[in-house]
Structure formats: C-alpha cells, structure tokens
Design an enzyme around this catalytic site. Structure first.
Site, PDB file in Angstrom:
ATOM      1  N   GLU A   1       0.835  -1.214   0.000  1.00 55.29           N
ATOM      2  CA  GLU A   1       0.000   0.000   0.000  1.00 55.29           C
ATOM      3  C   GLU A   1       0.862   1.254   0.000  1.00 55.29           C
ATOM      4  O   GLU A   1       1.972   1.248   0.530  1.00 55.29           O
ATOM      5  CB  GLU A   1      -0.881   0.026   1.260  1.00 55.29           C
TER       6      GLU A   1
ATOM      7  N   ASP B   1      -4.526   5.282   6.229  1.00 57.13           N
ATOM      8  CA  ASP B   1      -5.115   6.498   6.778  1.00 57.13           C
ATOM      9  C   ASP B   1      -6.102   6.072   7.875  1.00 57.13           C
ATOM     10  O   ASP B   1      -5.708   5.819   9.022  1.00 57.13           O
ATOM     11  CB  ASP B   1      -5.787   7.223   5.603  1.00 57.13           C
TER      12      ASP B   1
ATOM     13  N   LYS C   1      -0.385   7.019   8.685  1.00 58.40           N
ATOM     14  CA  LYS C   1      -0.933   8.177   9.398  1.00 58.40           C
ATOM     15  C   LYS C   1      -1.741   7.656  10.585  1.00 58.40           C
ATOM     16  O   LYS C   1      -2.968   7.620  10.536  1.00 58.40           O
ATOM     17  CB  LYS C   1      -1.908   8.937   8.485  1.00 58.40           C
TER      18      LYS C   1
ATOM     19  N   PHE D   1      -2.110  16.576   3.891  1.00 55.74           N
ATOM     20  CA  PHE D   1      -2.540  15.999   2.621  1.00 55.74           C
ATOM     21  C   PHE D   1      -1.332  15.811   1.727  1.00 55.74           C
ATOM     22  O   PHE D   1      -0.747  16.769   1.242  1.00 55.74           O
ATOM     23  CB  PHE D   1      -3.585  16.879   1.933  1.00 55.74           C
TER      24      PHE D   1
ATOM     25  N   ARG E   1       0.529  12.100  -9.339  1.00 56.82           N
ATOM     26  CA  ARG E   1       1.026  10.737  -9.058  1.00 56.82           C
ATOM     27  C   ARG E   1       2.456  10.535  -9.545  1.00 56.82           C
ATOM     28  O   ARG E   1       3.192   9.728  -8.981  1.00 56.82           O
ATOM     29  CB  ARG E   1       0.124   9.694  -9.727  1.00 56.82           C
TER      30      ARG E   1
HETATM   31  C1  PRP Z   1      -6.003   5.277  -0.820  1.00 56.01           C
HETATM   32  C2  PRP Z   1      -4.760   4.471  -0.483  1.00 56.01           C
HETATM   33  C3  PRP Z   1      -5.299   3.325   0.316  1.00 56.01           C
HETATM   34  C4  PRP Z   1      -6.476   3.927   1.039  1.00 56.01           C
HETATM   35  C5  PRP Z   1      -6.063   4.288   2.437  1.00 56.01           C
HETATM   36  O1  PRP Z   1      -6.543   4.744  -1.979  1.00 56.01           O
HETATM   37  O2  PRP Z   1      -4.100   4.041  -1.627  1.00 56.01           O
HETATM   38  O3  PRP Z   1      -5.741   2.263  -0.505  1.00 56.01           O
HETATM   39  O4  PRP Z   1      -6.860   5.099   0.303  1.00 56.01           O
HETATM   40  O5  PRP Z   1      -7.118   4.871   3.152  1.00 56.01           O
HETATM   41  P1  PRP Z   1      -7.802   4.217   4.432  1.00 56.01           P
HETATM   42  O6  PRP Z   1      -6.730   3.730   5.330  1.00 56.01           O
HETATM   43  O7  PRP Z   1      -8.575   5.389   4.994  1.00 56.01           O
HETATM   44  O8  PRP Z   1      -8.712   3.126   3.974  1.00 56.01           O
HETATM   45  P2  PRP Z   1      -7.601   5.480  -2.910  1.00 56.01           P
HETATM   46  O9  PRP Z   1      -8.958   4.900  -2.647  1.00 56.01           O
HETATM   47  O10 PRP Z   1      -7.424   6.971  -2.780  1.00 56.01           O
HETATM   48  O11 PRP Z   1      -7.217   5.014  -4.380  1.00 56.01           O
HETATM   49  P3  PRP Z   1      -5.908   5.245  -5.292  1.00 56.01           P
HETATM   50  O12 PRP Z   1      -4.788   4.454  -4.654  1.00 56.01           O
HETATM   51  O13 PRP Z   1      -6.284   4.692  -6.621  1.00 56.01           O
HETATM   52  O14 PRP Z   1      -5.608   6.728  -5.327  1.00 56.01           O
END
Ligand code: PRP
Length: 184
Positions: free
Chosen positions: A103, A107, A135, A156, A169
């Site tokens: 990952e 968050d 985080k 952020f 990205r």
């Molecule tokens: C983001 C990140 C994790 C998730 C973390 O993905 O890549 O998968 O959010 O957040 P959490 O701990 O609150 O669940 P996102 O859905 O933004 O997709 P992306 O990677 O395609 O940008």
C-alpha cells in the site's frame, strides 16, 4: 527537479524514499527467506505502483506479483469509509500463497482492515501488509501494518503514486499539497 508549484513542501525526498525501500526490502527478505509456498506481492492500484515497482526491484527472495484495485475514498479528500473491490485476485492457487499487500498509505485503516480479512477468508496461506506511509493519527479502524516505511503527520500528501483528483502521481517525491489547491 524543481518543486511543483502546487506543493507546499517536500516531506520525503527521493534519496530518503530509496533508503526506505531498501530497508523494507531487507526486512521482507529476512522474514520470507524460508516461506513455504509462493510469495506474492499484491499491489493496490493505483497509488502503490511507484512504491511497488521500486520495492520489488530490491526484494531478493523469489516473489510473484499481482494487483488489486480497491477504493475507500469518494471524491476529494474525505474518506467515505466504504471499501469497494473493482479488481480482485484472479488466482486458483490462493491456498499456496503468502500474500504481502503493498500500500502507499494507511489512513483510517478501513481499506487494509477489510482487505486482510477478505483475503484470509479466501483461504490465503498468510496475509501481511506493507505500507510506505502511515498516518496513525487518522485511524478509525484498529489496524497496525506489518511493515511501515514512514510515519507521517496528518497532512494531505501527494506524489510518488499518491494523487489529488488523479493529479501529481508521477512526482518522484512525497510532498504536502498546498491547501489553496483543495480549499477553493
Ligand atoms: C487510498 C490508499 C489506500 C487507502 C487508504 O486509496 O491508496 O488504498 O486510500 O485509506 P484508508 O486507510 O482510509 O482506507 P484510494 O482509494 O485513494 O485510491 P488510489 O490508490 O487509486 O488513489
């Protein structure tokens, strides 16, 4: 490379990212050296692609790779708490697989909390998690990753795979996005 004009400050530069992936690859090599069965790095699209590609080059134990696409966020910066699986693992041999989920960021913890249970439920031999960024101050689900690149404050962040509205990205560093970009 000059800093992008939408970036407030660079949080993790390229040299530090290189040191982090080297350290994590060493920890993974140590822990999976005697693993029975297949070792599969599972890249969670899209945010983890740059971290995954740098990390997999440095891991020396034999690994396979796979991808999943999940989403826990709605538009913008707020987490919806929902986890949707858009692309699942398409493997018939999951019972032979030691899955290591890669990952970019943890968050709230919702995504990995859900995914680990989901993949164990599918019968994987083992399921562990590796995140570049953590985080912990944002956690709503009780989740602790097995491998952590760097703990960061509640800012952020974008770059090195992470986006805001699909932008930034491709930046080679992790930066803090200027508030003016998303508070309009
Ligand atoms: C983001 C990140 C994790 C998730 C973390 O993905 O890549 O998968 O959010 O957040 P959490 O701990 O609150 O669940 P996102 O859905 O933004 O997709 P992306 O990677 O395609 O940008």
């Amino acid at each position: 490379m000059p800093m992008h004009p939408d970036v407030e400050k660079i949080l993790i530069d390229e040299k530090t990212l290189d040191e982090i992936t080297t350290r994590l690859a060493g920890e993974i090599d140590r822990d999976y050296a005697n693993a029975e069965g297949r070792v599969v790095l599972v890249c969670i699209l899209k945010g983890s692609i740059m971290f995954m590609s740098d990390l997999m080059k440095k891991v020396t134990v034999p690994v396979e790779i796979d991808c999943m696409k999940v989403s826990s966020y709605g538009a913008g910066t707020a987490s919806s708490g929902m986890v949707h699986i858009y692309l699942d693992l398409l493997r018939a041999d999951i019972a032979e697989c030691n899955l290591l989920i890669i990952e970019d960021i943890v968050d709230s913890g919702n995504t990995l909390n859900y995914l680990v249970k989901y993949l164990k439920g599918k019968g994987a031999k083992s399921v562990k998690t590796c995140t570049l960024l953590d985080k912990p101050s944002r956690r709503t689900a009780p989740f602790v990753p097995d491998y952590i690149g760097c703990e960061i404050p509640d800012e952020f962040v974008i770059g090195y795979g992470l986006d805001y509205d699909e932008k930034y990205r491709a930046l080679p560093y992790v930066g803090v996005l200027k508030r003016s970009v998303y508070e309009q």
